[in-house]
Design a protein around this motif. Structure first.
Motif, PDB file in Angstrom:
ATOM      1  N   TYR A  10      78.312  11.116 111.421  1.00 45.84           N
ATOM      2  CA  TYR A  10      77.226  10.851 110.484  1.00 45.84           C
ATOM      3  C   TYR A  10      77.222  11.896 109.373  1.00 45.84           C
ATOM      4  N   GLY A  11      76.897  11.433 108.189  1.00 43.07           N
ATOM      5  CA  GLY A  11      76.711  12.316 107.050  1.00 43.07           C
ATOM      6  C   GLY A  11      75.708  11.665 106.115  1.00 43.07           C
ATOM      7  N   GLU A  12      75.364  12.370 105.063  1.00 44.99           N
ATOM      8  CA  GLU A  12      74.438  11.808 104.081  1.00 44.99           C
ATOM      9  C   GLU A  12      75.033  11.927 102.690  1.00 44.99           C
ATOM     10  N   HIS A  13      74.810  10.886 101.906  1.00 45.73           N
ATOM     11  CA  HIS A  13      75.195  10.903 100.500  1.00 45.73           C
ATOM     12  C   HIS A  13      74.192  11.771  99.746  1.00 45.73           C
ATOM     13  N   PRO A  14      74.537  12.202  98.537  1.00 45.02           N
ATOM     14  CA  PRO A  14      73.589  13.026  97.762  1.00 45.02           C
ATOM     15  C   PRO A  14      72.232  12.359  97.535  1.00 45.02           C
ATOM     16  N   ASP A  15      72.212  11.014  97.509  1.00 41.74           N
ATOM     17  CA  ASP A  15      70.937  10.315  97.298  1.00 41.74           C
ATOM     18  C   ASP A  15      70.139  10.154  98.594  1.00 41.74           C
ATOM     19  N   GLY A  16      70.669  10.671  99.705  1.00 41.56           N
ATOM     20  CA  GLY A  16      69.950  10.613 100.967  1.00 41.56           C
ATOM     21  C   GLY A  16      70.315   9.425 101.842  1.00 41.56           C
ATOM     22  N   SER A  17      71.132   8.508 101.322  1.00 44.14           N
ATOM     23  CA  SER A  17      71.521   7.351 102.123  1.00 44.14           C
ATOM     24  C   SER A  17      72.555   7.766 103.167  1.00 44.14           C
TER      25      SER A  17
END
Length: 100
Positions: A10-17
């Motif tokens: 799991y990770g997150e994109h800069p926009d939080g998605s």
């Protein structure tokens, strides 16, 4: 059940998605992971389809203008070539008068 945020994939994109780096054919940890992955992919497909519909709504008036312009050009070209068709019609009538 393992939460995606607790997973190593799991990770997150800069926009939080969420950025799921799991591969459904290789490294899914639980059966529920596959269901979550499918739901996320379906959401992506749905958003993409909605964007396509919005794009079509913006392009539809332009398409109509282009089609009407092309129809006008075709009609003008046919009118310009109508003298050719008139000669062909006369030749056909002459053939009927003098059969071989």
């Amino acid at each position: 059940m393992l939460q995606c945020r607790e997973c190593e994939f799991y990770g997150e994109h800069p926009d939080g998605s969420p950025d799921l780096r799991c591969d459904p054919l290789g490294n899914i940890k639980e059966p529920e992971c596959l269901l979550k992955w499918q739901l996320i992919k379906l959401e992506i497909i749905m958003k993409s389809h909605e964007a396509t519909l919005r794009m079509h709504e913006r392009l539809a008036p332009l398409q109509e203008k282009m089609i009407s312009h092309m129809e006008r050009e075709i009609n003008e070209a046919e009118e310009a070539d109508s003298w050719k068709l008139a000669d062909d019609d006369e030749d056909d009538e002459d053939d009927d008068v003098f059969p071989l």
